[in-house]
Every structure is written in structure tokens, then in C-alpha cells.
Design a protein around this motif. Structure first.
Motif, mmCIF file in Angstrom:
data_model
loop_
_atom_site.group_PDB
_atom_site.id
_atom_site.type_symbol
_atom_site.label_atom_id
_atom_site.label_comp_id
_atom_site.label_asym_id
_atom_site.label_seq_id
_atom_site.Cartn_x
_atom_site.Cartn_y
_atom_site.Cartn_z
ATOM 1 N N LEU A 267 0.855 -1.179 0.000
ATOM 2 C CA LEU A 267 0.000 0.000 0.000
ATOM 3 C C LEU A 267 0.893 1.232 0.000
ATOM 4 O O LEU A 267 1.914 1.269 0.692
ATOM 5 C CB LEU A 267 -0.898 0.032 1.243
ATOM 6 C CG LEU A 267 -1.908 -1.100 1.398
ATOM 7 C CD1 LEU A 267 -2.595 -1.009 2.759
ATOM 8 C CD2 LEU A 267 -2.948 -1.057 0.284
ATOM 9 N N LEU A 268 0.494 2.243 -0.762
ATOM 10 C CA LEU A 268 1.274 3.471 -0.857
ATOM 11 C C LEU A 268 0.387 4.677 -0.593
ATOM 12 O O LEU A 268 -0.825 4.622 -0.807
ATOM 13 C CB LEU A 268 1.895 3.608 -2.244
ATOM 14 C CG LEU A 268 2.885 2.514 -2.659
ATOM 15 C CD1 LEU A 268 2.979 2.439 -4.167
ATOM 16 C CD2 LEU A 268 4.252 2.772 -2.052
ATOM 17 N N MET A 269 1.009 5.748 -0.141
ATOM 18 C CA MET A 269 0.254 6.986 0.046
ATOM 19 C C MET A 269 1.168 8.173 -0.210
ATOM 20 O O MET A 269 2.286 8.225 0.297
ATOM 21 C CB MET A 269 -0.322 7.091 1.455
ATOM 22 C CG MET A 269 -1.184 8.345 1.657
ATOM 23 S SD MET A 269 -1.974 8.418 3.285
ATOM 24 C CE MET A 269 -0.548 8.842 4.299
ATOM 25 N N GLN A 270 0.682 9.104 -1.027
ATOM 26 C CA GLN A 270 1.391 10.365 -1.225
ATOM 27 C C GLN A 270 0.854 11.335 -0.184
ATOM 28 O O GLN A 270 -0.320 11.704 -0.211
ATOM 29 C CB GLN A 270 1.127 10.908 -2.635
ATOM 30 C CG GLN A 270 1.942 12.147 -2.983
ATOM 31 C CD GLN A 270 3.374 11.811 -3.348
ATOM 32 O OE1 GLN A 270 3.600 10.907 -4.133
ATOM 33 N NE2 GLN A 270 4.330 12.528 -2.775
ATOM 34 N N ARG A 271 1.717 11.706 0.749
ATOM 35 C CA ARG A 271 1.253 12.562 1.843
ATOM 36 C C ARG A 271 0.888 13.938 1.317
ATOM 37 O O ARG A 271 1.658 14.573 0.610
ATOM 38 C CB ARG A 271 2.330 12.664 2.921
ATOM 39 C CG ARG A 271 2.589 11.329 3.610
ATOM 40 C CD ARG A 271 3.525 11.507 4.788
ATOM 41 N NE ARG A 271 3.638 10.267 5.546
ATOM 42 C CZ ARG A 271 4.562 9.345 5.356
ATOM 43 N NH1 ARG A 271 5.466 9.531 4.415
ATOM 44 N NH2 ARG A 271 4.603 8.249 6.086
ATOM 45 N N SER A 272 -0.279 14.412 1.704
ATOM 46 C CA SER A 272 -0.771 15.688 1.196
ATOM 47 C C SER A 272 -0.295 16.867 2.017
ATOM 48 O O SER A 272 -0.395 18.009 1.598
ATOM 49 C CB SER A 272 -2.309 15.692 1.205
ATOM 50 O OG SER A 272 -2.795 15.450 2.517
ATOM 51 N N ASP A 273 0.260 16.595 3.227
ATOM 52 C CA ASP A 273 0.649 17.700 4.103
ATOM 53 C C ASP A 273 2.112 18.065 3.976
ATOM 54 O O ASP A 273 2.620 18.888 4.706
ATOM 55 C CB ASP A 273 0.355 17.355 5.569
ATOM 56 C CG ASP A 273 1.082 16.082 6.019
ATOM 57 O OD1 ASP A 273 1.417 15.266 5.146
ATOM 58 O OD2 ASP A 273 1.298 15.927 7.226
ATOM 59 N N LYS A 274 2.816 17.446 2.990
ATOM 60 C CA LYS A 274 4.232 17.748 2.816
ATOM 61 C C LYS A 274 4.538 17.871 1.337
ATOM 62 O O LYS A 274 3.996 17.155 0.530
ATOM 63 C CB LYS A 274 5.111 16.624 3.399
ATOM 64 C CG LYS A 274 4.950 16.414 4.881
ATOM 65 C CD LYS A 274 5.759 15.211 5.296
ATOM 66 C CE LYS A 274 5.568 14.893 6.773
ATOM 67 N NZ LYS A 274 6.208 13.640 7.136
#
Length: 331
Positions: A267-274
Motif C-alpha cells: 500500500l502506498l500513500m502520497q502525503r498531502s501535508d508535505k
């Protein structure tokens, strides 16, 4: 005997990286000449293998277009290293083992660490003591070269430190890494044994039932687990194509669809807060206390700003060396 499987793995990966060029090319092909010194394809591939082994989220197979790009990046780095070595030899600059020993002793004393504790801390950073010593030697060499050849002091003013403190008051480092300021990555990574478990985790995270970091620490069997799934300075372009595509398809801040990688689900996630920093920025080891004092953060802010300025000036210096060198690239 325990080292044999690793050796076989390296040889196998080198052969895969060389395909379809053939075994002769693996050893014999010259890919660059720097001031008359040769760099072979075997040299480059050996370095690539080391990177792949340390970055488990990167998957390379024969025919993967990323292989050529990674080779070119590694070759560029090796050319820079060779130029630095040549310049240090010309200037008769050397860093002895005794000097490295002294630096390590000072580091241990400053951080109240025993030899065993130092080794343990380095392991957390993904380094062996031998690799750390080489990093210290390289850093010392660069500083000496800059001191010899660049007649510009790297100066950090009090106003710059204060300005950084005011702008980053809620995101200040509270503990030091032995390696200096870290780059916090923008990619979250979780690897679990099955697609079913990945689907369940994805639903729970996306619904707000658990944070991505907590899920990584509790369930992940992949890289970055202890950092909450943070892959550090690995970027989307560094990932294998299926992982890259899944990350691109997921909205920022949301977990991607599971991707099967070597029999495991990712599972992957592109962090939106950085956002990816243009210059290396510090990652807080722990949340800074509200109203943290300027005095408490001043030293680390100064070190961070110094490193940013030093890296910029040194890069300009390397570019000047390249412009004067005789470099032929054949890759």
C-alpha cells in the motif's frame, strides 16, 4: 559460509542488470573515462546492486527502463567521487584513520554513547560502522577541499537562524541524528503478507479508523516500518512501475490500491501535508513542545542552514571541476 548466499545474490543481480548485453560486457565495457581513469560497467552495476539492496521498495528486473536511468545517476556520482579524489591528491589532502577515530570518539562523548550504543544507533540509520567511517571521511575531505579551493566562508547569521525559527516554530527538530538533519519523505509504504490484509488496512486508513503511520508500525513487514512507513528520500520516479502507477492513481492523502510485489501486498500513500523540499529539510524526531525556546533549537537550526549553504557552494565547486576535467561518457 553465511556470506555465500549474498554473494550469489549480487552476482545474479549483476547478470540481470547486464542483460541482454552479455557476460563479456559485464566485465569489460568501459562506460566513462575521467582524466584518463576508467570506470567499467561492472563498477557501476556493483554500486547499483548496493542501492537496490538498501532500498527494498525499488524493484529492478531485466528490461526495466529504470535500470538505465539508475546506472546513469550512479555513473554521474562516481565521476564526481573520482574528481574529488583527484583534486584531493593534487592538493595533497588526506584524512587518516586516526583522525576518523578522534572524530568518532568526540561524537560518542558528545552524545554519551558507548561503542555498542553507537553501533546500535547507526543500525537504526541503516549504516554499519564501516560505512559511517567512510561517510565521515568523505565529509572531512569535502570540507578540506572547500577550505583550500573556495575562498568563501559558509556563514549563517543570527538573523537567518531567527527567521527560520519563526517560520518553522511548529516543526522544529528536538533530537539529533548521528547523520545530521534527515529528509522526511513524501511517500508512505506498507507491505503486508496478503492482498486481503492490505484491502482491510486500506479501508480502515481511508475511513479514518487508523493513521497510515500507526498501521505501518503495527502491521508492515517492509522498509520504513519503524518510521511509520516513511521511505525517506525515495521519490515516485524511484519506484518500480506498478508501484509508481498505483501511487499516481491515488488522490493525495489517500491510500492506493494494493499492488502485489514479490508475493507481498503493498500500500502506498502520497502525503498531502508535505511537499518535496527543494533543499534538505529536517524531520522532527518527536513533536516539538509548544512554545519551544529559541535557545533550545538554535544549534540545530544553525547546523541545518550551514549544511544547506555548504552543499550549494560545494556543488558549484564540483561543477567548476567538471568544466576543467576531460570526461568521456560512453553509457
Amino acid at each position: 559460509m553465511p556470506r555465500l548466499p549474498k554473494i550469489f545474490c549480487i552476482l545474479g543481480l549483476l547478470a540481470a542488470l547486464a542483460a541482454p548485453a552479455g557476460a563479456a560486457e559485464l566485465v569489460d565495457r568501459v562506460v566513462a573515462v575521467v582524466n584518463g581513469k576508467l570506470i567499467t560497467l561492472f563498477d557501476v552495476n556493483t554500486k547499483v546492486v548496493d542501492v537496490v539492496q538498501r532500498t527494498q521498495g525499488v524493484a529492478l528486473k531485466p528490461g526495466d527502463p529504470r535500470v538505465d536511468e539508475l546506472r546513469r545517476q550512479m555513473l554521474d556520482s562516481m565521476i564526481t567521487e573520482m574528481l574529488i579524489e583527484d583534486e584531493a591528491a593534487r592538493m595533497k589532502i588526506n584524512v587518516s584513520e586516526t583522525e576518523i577515530d578522534t572524530q568518532i570518539d568526540e561524537l560518542k562523548k558528545k552524545n554519551s554513547l558507548s561503542q555498542q550504543q553507537l553501533v546500535a544507533e547507526l543500525a537504526k540509520e541503516g549504516l554499519t560502522l564501516k560505512q559511517f567511517r567512510q561517510r565521515m571521511r568523505d565529509d572531512s575531505m569535502r570540507k578540506r577541499l572547500l577550505g583550500f579551493m573556495v575562498h568563501r566562508k559558509v556563514l549563517v547569521t543570527e538573523d537567518e537562524i531567527r527567521d527560520y525559527y519563526e517560520k518553522n516554530r511548529g516543526n522544529l527538530p528536538t533530537a539529533k541524528s548521528l547523520l545530521g538533519p534527515k529528509v522526511t519523505g513524501t511517500i508512505g509504504f506498507i507491505m503486508v503478507p496478503s492482498k486481503k490484509q492490505a484491502d482491510e488496512l486500506r479501508a480502515k486508513i481511508n475511513s479514518g479508523g487508523m493513521s497510515f503511520a500507526d498501521a505501518a508500525k503495527k502491521f508492515s513487514i517492509g522498509p520504513g516500518r519503524d518510521q511509520g512507513g516513511d521511505l525517506g528520500d525515495v521519490q515516485a520516479k524511484d519506484l518500480a512501475a506498478p508501484l509508481r502507477d498505483a501511487l499516481k492513481a491515488a488522490p493525495a492523502g489517500q491510500v492506493s490500491e494494493p499492488v502485489m510485489l514479490d508475493g507481498k501486498a503493498v500500500l502506498l500513500m502520497q502525503r498531502s501535508d508535505k511537499a518535496a523540499p527543494a533543499q534538505p529539510a529536517p524531520a522532527p524526531v518527536a513533536a516539538a513542545p509548544a512554545g519551544g525556546s529559541y535557545e533550545g533549537a538554535r544549534e540545530q537550526i544553525q547546523e541545518l542552514l550551514y549544511k544547506q549553504k555548504f552543499d550549494k557552494i560545494f556543488q558549484e565547486y564540483i561543477e567548476n571541476l567538471r568544466s576543467k576535467a576531460v570526461i568521456e561518457v560512453k553509457l
